[in-house]
Design a protein around this motif. Structure first.
Motif, PDB file in Angstrom:
ATOM      1  N   PRO A 108       0.829  -1.436   0.024  1.00 28.00           N
ATOM      2  CA  PRO A 108       0.084  -0.090   0.106  1.00 28.00           C
ATOM      3  C   PRO A 108       0.883   1.181  -0.070  1.00 28.00           C
ATOM      4  O   PRO A 108       1.909   1.367   0.760  1.00 28.00           O
ATOM      5  N   GLY A 109       0.487   2.360  -0.715  1.00 26.32           N
ATOM      6  CA  GLY A 109       1.439   3.496  -0.849  1.00 26.32           C
ATOM      7  C   GLY A 109       2.658   3.285  -1.528  1.00 26.32           C
ATOM      8  O   GLY A 109       3.394   4.287  -1.822  1.00 26.32           O
ATOM      9  N   ASN A 110       2.824   2.066  -2.521  1.00 30.78           N
ATOM     10  CA  ASN A 110       4.001   1.903  -3.024  1.00 30.78           C
ATOM     11  C   ASN A 110       5.280   2.314  -2.573  1.00 30.78           C
ATOM     12  O   ASN A 110       5.957   3.052  -3.225  1.00 30.78           O
ATOM     13  N   THR A 111       5.651   1.898  -1.347  1.00 33.35           N
ATOM     14  CA  THR A 111       6.716   2.487  -0.950  1.00 33.35           C
ATOM     15  C   THR A 111       7.743   1.740  -1.112  1.00 33.35           C
ATOM     16  O   THR A 111       8.926   2.147  -1.049  1.00 33.35           O
ATOM     17  N   HIS A 112       8.027   0.413  -1.795  1.00 33.98           N
ATOM     18  CA  HIS A 112       8.910  -0.374  -2.186  1.00 33.98           C
ATOM     19  C   HIS A 112       8.972  -0.720  -3.385  1.00 33.98           C
ATOM     20  O   HIS A 112       9.682  -1.606  -3.935  1.00 33.98           O
ATOM     21  N   SER A 113       7.906  -0.406  -4.269  1.00 34.71           N
ATOM     22  CA  SER A 113       7.755  -1.174  -5.508  1.00 34.71           C
ATOM     23  C   SER A 113       6.791  -0.139  -6.388  1.00 34.71           C
ATOM     24  O   SER A 113       5.992   0.853  -5.939  1.00 34.71           O
ATOM     25  N   VAL A 114       7.131   0.122  -7.648  1.00 35.78           N
ATOM     26  CA  VAL A 114       6.261   0.988  -8.392  1.00 35.78           C
ATOM     27  C   VAL A 114       5.407  -0.064  -9.421  1.00 35.78           C
ATOM     28  O   VAL A 114       6.184  -0.878 -10.182  1.00 35.78           O
ATOM     29  N   PRO A 115       4.119  -0.050  -9.620  1.00 38.47           N
ATOM     30  CA  PRO A 115       3.573  -1.005 -10.340  1.00 38.47           C
ATOM     31  C   PRO A 115       3.878  -0.705 -11.978  1.00 38.47           C
ATOM     32  O   PRO A 115       3.648   0.396 -12.318  1.00 38.47           O
ATOM     33  N   TYR A 116       3.941  -1.706 -12.725  1.00 35.26           N
ATOM     34  CA  TYR A 116       4.453  -1.534 -14.197  1.00 35.26           C
ATOM     35  C   TYR A 116       3.092  -2.076 -15.024  1.00 35.26           C
ATOM     36  O   TYR A 116       2.929  -1.120 -15.938  1.00 35.26           O
ATOM     37  N   ALA A 117       2.784  -3.056 -14.648  1.00 29.73           N
ATOM     38  CA  ALA A 117       1.620  -3.627 -15.393  1.00 29.73           C
ATOM     39  C   ALA A 117       0.685  -4.413 -14.689  1.00 29.73           C
ATOM     40  O   ALA A 117       1.286  -4.971 -13.653  1.00 29.73           O
ATOM     41  N   TRP A 118      -0.666  -4.526 -14.904  1.00 33.10           N
ATOM     42  CA  TRP A 118      -1.397  -5.012 -13.949  1.00 33.10           C
ATOM     43  C   TRP A 118      -2.677  -5.759 -14.812  1.00 33.10           C
ATOM     44  O   TRP A 118      -2.917  -5.386 -15.944  1.00 33.10           O
ATOM     45  N   GLY A 119      -3.254  -6.972 -14.201  1.00 33.65           N
ATOM     46  CA  GLY A 119      -4.417  -7.449 -14.963  1.00 33.65           C
ATOM     47  C   GLY A 119      -4.824  -8.387 -14.008  1.00 33.65           C
ATOM     48  O   GLY A 119      -4.650  -8.662 -12.857  1.00 33.65           O
ATOM     49  N   THR A 120      -5.636  -9.304 -14.650  1.00 30.91           N
ATOM     50  CA  THR A 120      -6.184 -10.583 -13.880  1.00 30.91           C
ATOM     51  C   THR A 120      -6.042 -12.005 -14.774  1.00 30.91           C
ATOM     52  O   THR A 120      -5.513 -11.921 -15.771  1.00 30.91           O
ATOM     53  N   THR A 121      -6.806 -12.850 -14.094  1.00 33.65           N
ATOM     54  CA  THR A 121      -6.626 -14.130 -14.663  1.00 33.65           C
ATOM     55  C   THR A 121      -8.196 -14.750 -14.938  1.00 33.65           C
ATOM     56  O   THR A 121      -9.282 -14.339 -14.187  1.00 33.65           O
ATOM     57  N   GLY A 122      -8.356 -15.298 -16.393  1.00 32.94           N
ATOM     58  CA  GLY A 122      -9.608 -15.728 -16.378  1.00 32.94           C
ATOM     59  C   GLY A 122      -9.841 -16.759 -17.465  1.00 32.94           C
ATOM     60  O   GLY A 122      -8.740 -17.604 -17.515  1.00 32.94           O
ATOM     61  N   LEU A 123     -10.608 -17.049 -18.166  1.00 37.89           N
ATOM     62  CA  LEU A 123     -11.015 -18.185 -19.122  1.00 37.89           C
ATOM     63  C   LEU A 123     -11.136 -17.533 -20.599  1.00 37.89           C
ATOM     64  O   LEU A 123     -11.654 -16.531 -20.814  1.00 37.89           O
ATOM     65  N   CYS A 124     -10.191 -18.238 -21.265  1.00 36.27           N
ATOM     66  CA  CYS A 124     -10.032 -17.644 -22.661  1.00 36.27           C
ATOM     67  C   CYS A 124     -10.482 -18.805 -23.428  1.00 36.27           C
ATOM     68  O   CYS A 124     -10.172 -20.000 -23.316  1.00 36.27           O
ATOM     69  N   TYR A 125     -11.463 -18.744 -24.516  1.00 42.83           N
ATOM     70  CA  TYR A 125     -12.070 -19.798 -24.930  1.00 42.83           C
ATOM     71  C   TYR A 125     -12.538 -19.574 -26.567  1.00 42.83           C
ATOM     72  O   TYR A 125     -12.561 -18.388 -26.899  1.00 42.83           O
ATOM     73  N   ARG A 126     -12.640 -20.719 -27.325  1.00 45.88           N
ATOM     74  CA  ARG A 126     -13.037 -20.515 -28.718  1.00 45.88           C
ATOM     75  C   ARG A 126     -14.572 -20.525 -28.937  1.00 45.88           C
ATOM     76  O   ARG A 126     -15.016 -21.650 -28.492  1.00 45.88           O
ATOM     77  N   THR A 127     -15.179 -19.284 -29.249  1.00 42.88           N
ATOM     78  CA  THR A 127     -16.516 -19.193 -29.218  1.00 42.88           C
ATOM     79  C   THR A 127     -17.165 -20.251 -30.178  1.00 42.88           C
ATOM     80  O   THR A 127     -18.324 -20.694 -30.085  1.00 42.88           O
ATOM     81  N   ASP A 128     -16.702 -20.666 -31.129  1.00 41.93           N
ATOM     82  CA  ASP A 128     -17.094 -21.869 -32.153  1.00 41.93           C
ATOM     83  C   ASP A 128     -16.977 -23.156 -31.581  1.00 41.93           C
ATOM     84  O   ASP A 128     -17.540 -24.208 -32.162  1.00 41.93           O
ATOM     85  N   LEU A 129     -16.382 -23.369 -30.346  1.00 38.68           N
ATOM     86  CA  LEU A 129     -15.947 -24.763 -29.945  1.00 38.68           C
ATOM     87  C   LEU A 129     -16.623 -25.204 -28.586  1.00 38.68           C
ATOM     88  O   LEU A 129     -16.730 -26.156 -27.993  1.00 38.68           O
ATOM     89  N   VAL A 130     -17.486 -23.887 -28.037  1.00 42.16           N
ATOM     90  CA  VAL A 130     -17.961 -24.353 -26.650  1.00 42.16           C
ATOM     91  C   VAL A 130     -19.350 -24.239 -27.027  1.00 42.16           C
ATOM     92  O   VAL A 130     -19.752 -23.099 -27.991  1.00 42.16           O
ATOM     93  N   ASP A 131     -20.322 -25.036 -26.290  1.00 45.05           N
ATOM     94  CA  ASP A 131     -21.509 -24.657 -26.705  1.00 45.05           C
ATOM     95  C   ASP A 131     -22.453 -23.638 -26.023  1.00 45.05           C
ATOM     96  O   ASP A 131     -22.895 -22.893 -26.779  1.00 45.05           O
ATOM     97  N   ALA A 132     -21.812 -23.178 -24.877  1.00 44.99           N
ATOM     98  CA  ALA A 132     -22.300 -21.764 -24.516  1.00 44.99           C
ATOM     99  C   ALA A 132     -21.201 -21.249 -23.608  1.00 44.99           C
ATOM    100  O   ALA A 132     -19.930 -21.761 -23.099  1.00 44.99           O
ATOM    101  N   PRO A 133     -20.904 -19.819 -23.849  1.00 40.01           N
ATOM    102  CA  PRO A 133     -19.805 -19.090 -23.201  1.00 40.01           C
ATOM    103  C   PRO A 133     -19.615 -19.313 -21.699  1.00 40.01           C
ATOM    104  O   PRO A 133     -20.457 -19.235 -20.981  1.00 40.01           O
ATOM    105  N   PRO A 134     -18.510 -19.757 -21.268  1.00 39.54           N
ATOM    106  CA  PRO A 134     -18.327 -19.983 -20.053  1.00 39.54           C
ATOM    107  C   PRO A 134     -18.518 -18.755 -19.090  1.00 39.54           C
ATOM    108  O   PRO A 134     -18.307 -17.754 -19.625  1.00 39.54           O
ATOM    109  N   THR A 135     -19.151 -18.997 -17.784  1.00 48.10           N
ATOM    110  CA  THR A 135     -19.329 -18.003 -16.866  1.00 48.10           C
ATOM    111  C   THR A 135     -18.539 -18.203 -15.532  1.00 48.10           C
ATOM    112  O   THR A 135     -18.493 -17.229 -14.735  1.00 48.10           O
ATOM    113  N   SER A 136     -18.064 -19.468 -15.105  1.00 47.52           N
ATOM    114  CA  SER A 136     -17.982 -19.705 -13.970  1.00 47.52           C
ATOM    115  C   SER A 136     -16.567 -20.730 -13.930  1.00 47.52           C
ATOM    116  O   SER A 136     -16.142 -21.197 -15.045  1.00 47.52           O
ATOM    117  N   TRP A 137     -15.727 -20.545 -12.764  1.00 48.80           N
ATOM    118  CA  TRP A 137     -14.611 -21.493 -12.736  1.00 48.80           C
ATOM    119  C   TRP A 137     -14.816 -22.933 -13.087  1.00 48.80           C
ATOM    120  O   TRP A 137     -14.164 -23.742 -13.347  1.00 48.80           O
TER     121      TRP A 137
END
Lengths: 367, 279
Positions: A138-167
């Motif tokens: 907190p407050g970036n006292t010893h580090s400075v953020p460079y890039a950020w993001g999250t983790t999720g599901l990446c899928y082929r829209t034509d190969l799944v029956d319905a788009p995923p929504t849950s882990w």
């Protein structure tokens, strides 16, 4: 997250594609003021910087030296573990190291990182307010953020029956998708889908909770095509995989290759990972190190990350400088800082927590 | 003095690059490390206790089974191959022997990646089998223990064929003729004359195949998809990712122990079946 850089060639290729698609050569070019003269405080200093390969512009050292007179040497690391090992081996000679937030937190607790003097980094004001309240520092006292993001599901829209929504779409895949999924194997992200699906913290160190996580992941293992940290996006493109656990920037690599690829952060929530810039306590070149971080935080420099490797940066004017076509092409870039902050920030697990995670990971690997 | 000069470079090489690292591994195995991988200079058996956890023993057992199956298949394929090569006219032998080692001229990773291309569900093997109607849906060959065994067998089969070829080539044909003349059937000649006399070659080949298979971590990772984990993967991860060098050292020593046992077995058996001093 980035072991990334095992895919360096691919990353560069995508970078070129993106740069061509956008045709905004000007936005990456340096806006250098010819009137600036080298800062006398930096005289005689030089920098060794350790970063993931292809994680910043190749000509950055030359541009920085032209402006400040500080020569820069780049060394690369492939993983957080590798850079930590390099730094702790003693006499690494490294002044600035890029690493994920939870690793910066651990090294700060170990006394290996220098405090960031915000007065020497005026461009730190460019950071979103949200980027000042990250749980690992907190407050970036010893580090400075460079890039950020999250983790999720990446899928082929034509190969799944319905788009995923849950882990659970990954943990207990539908019949048509079973055998065509991949999961990440780097410890924190190996655990993440089960942790979130079960409603636990991504930073839990409760052994009972982690046993449930293990059991859920062991049940998932036979349904996987493979564990994969580095090539899952090309598996999506080839159709070998239909649904993969992915760091957000990486899903874009599949999108950039023209596949019908969708991206979702599952409804149970996910993590917020941050890659940071740190200065080593042992560095004799701290003024130059601060100047380098300040240089990175310039909007025209920092926006390179978004336009060339499609990661979000925590820098408001840099995000604003990005060509809208890039933002439209890649769904993850549309996440706002507020939305990102709703995800759980990864923090260091401590010595016992790290041992617990290692044990669970070994059990999953061995079964 | 002259002999020492001749031995010097080799001795220096072995001492610096072989004995010292092994001594370091033995030493580190009695230490403990913190989560940053820094060693604590106190003697402890903690890593040995941890290595006895059923978890690690199971991985070791899996590795032994996978390397064992690979070795067995290598003997079954390598023996007739070596036999056939030894039977060729001399000028053809050299050509075929070069063909056997030819794969070694290509980078190991490239050859392993070729297996990924061959075996994946969108690959030619699955495609051909589907095309001729033998299977209905794409076949999952890759990322199975079978794929790991196929990769190991492919990588190390030449190391079985070469010593077997030497053993078979050295076999005095008159011994077999004598046995035949004395009324033994072909099968009996093979079992009582040929096989025992070529066994030392097979044992050398078995060591050459088994040992690198047991410690391999690249093939299980690439062809096993992280789902089939061998002891080499655990050692690599403990050294590089977890930075628990003491545990990694203990696990590495376990492979070394297996290797020593095998070498002793091999030398005992070879001596018993050595063509010259038959007792």
């Amino acid at each position: 997250m980035r072991h990334h850089r095992a895919a360096g060639g691919r990353t560069i290729a995508i970078g070129l594609t993106a740069a061509l698609a956008v045709t905004t050569a000007g936005s990456v070019a340096l806006a250098q003021d010819p009137a600036t003269s080298p800062d006398p405080a930096l005289a005689g200093q030089s920098l060794v910087i350790s970063n993931w390969a292809a994680y910043m512009p190749e000509d950055l050292p030359a541009r920085f030296e032209a402006e400040t007179g500080v020569p820069v040497t780049i060394t690369n690391h492939a993983t957080n573990e590798e850079v930590v090992a390099k730094l702790l081996a003693g006499n690494s000679g490294i002044d600035v190291a890029f690493m994920s937030g939870q690793f910066a937190q651990a090294l700060t607790e170990g006394g290996f990182l220098a405090a960031i003097d915000h007065a020497q980094v005026p461009n730190i004001a460019n950071l979103y307010p949200e980027a000042n309240e990250l749980a690992y520092d907190p407050g970036n006292t010893h580090s400075v953020p460079y890039a950020w993001g999250t983790t999720g599901l990446c899928y082929r829209t034509d190969l799944v029956d319905a788009p995923p929504t849950s882990w659970y779409d990954l943990l207990t895949p539908a019949e048509g998708v079973s055998g065509k999924t991949t999961a990440l194997f780097t410890q924190r992200w190996l655990m993440l889908p089960a942790q979130k699906a079960l409603g636990f913290s991504a930073n839990t160190t409760d052994p009972a909770e982690m046993e449930q996580v293990r059991d859920l992941l062991l049940a998932m293992k036979p349904t996987l095509l493979a564990f994969d940290d580095t090539t899952f996006y090309s598996r999506l493109v080839s159709g070998e995989a239909a649904l993969v656990e992915a760091w957000d920037g990486w899903c874009n690599y599949a999108i950039a290759e023209g596949a019908d690829v969708g991206w979702v952060v599952p409804s149970e929530g996910s993590d917020l990972w941050v890659d940071t810039m740190t200065i080593l306590e042992s560095s004799p070149n701290k003024e130059a190190a601060h100047a380098f971080i300040d240089y990175i935080l310039r909007p025209d420099v920092h926006s390179w990350v978004v336009e060339n490797i499609s990661y979000k940066v925590p820098n408001a004017p840099a995000m604003a400088a990005v060509d809208p076509a890039v933002l439209a092409a890649f769904p993850n870039l549309a996440m706002t800082p507020a939305e990102l902050l709703q995800q759980e920030s990864l923090v260091d697990l401590g010595e016992d927590g790290a041992a617990l995670y290692q044990d669970i990971a070994d059990q999953i690997a061995a079964q | 003095m002259g002999r020492l000069l001749l031995l010097g470079p080799g001795l220096l090489y072995l001492t610096v690059l072989f004995l010292l690292p092994i001594a370091a591994i033995v030493g580190i195995s009695f230490l403990e490390s913190n989560r940053f991988g820094q060693l604590r200079w106190e003697v402890t058996f903690a890593s040995f206790e941890r290595a006895l956890d059923p978890l690690y023993l199971r991985v070791l057992a899996t590795s032994v089974v996978i390397a064992g199956i690979t070795t067995l298949l290598a003997v079954l394929i390598g023996y007739p191959t070596a036999w056939a090569i030894a039977r060729l006219p001399p000028r053809w032998r050299l050509v075929v022997l070069i063909l056997v080692v030819l794969p070694f001229w290509t980078n190991f990773l490239v050859r392993t990646y070729a297996w990924i291309v061959l075996l994946n569900t969108e690959g030619p093997i699955s495609g051909v089998l589907q095309g001729v109607g033998l299977i209905e849906s794409p076949l999952q060959l890759l990322y199975t223990p079978g794929a790991v065994i196929a990769g190991l067998l492919y990588a190390y089969l030449p190391l079985m064929i070469l010593p077997l070829y030497v053993a078979i080539d050295r076999l005095d044909p008159e011994l077999r003729e004598a046995a035949r003349d004395l009324g033994a059937s072909r099968a009996r000649v093979f079992l009582t004359v040929t096989l025992p006399m070529t066994l030392p070659g097979a044992l050398v080949g078995a060591i050459f195949v088994f040992v690198p298979s047991l410690g391999n971590f690249v093939i299980p990772e690439l062809l096993g998809g992280g789902k089939t984990v061998m002891i080499g993967n655990l050692i690599r991860d403990q050294f590089l990712k977890t930075r628990n060098w003491p545990l990694a050292s203990v696990l590495a020593l376990s492979i070394l122990g297996i290797l020593l046992v095998l070498l002793i077995l091999q030398s005992r058996l070879s001596r018993r079946y050595a063509p010259v001093s038959h007792d």
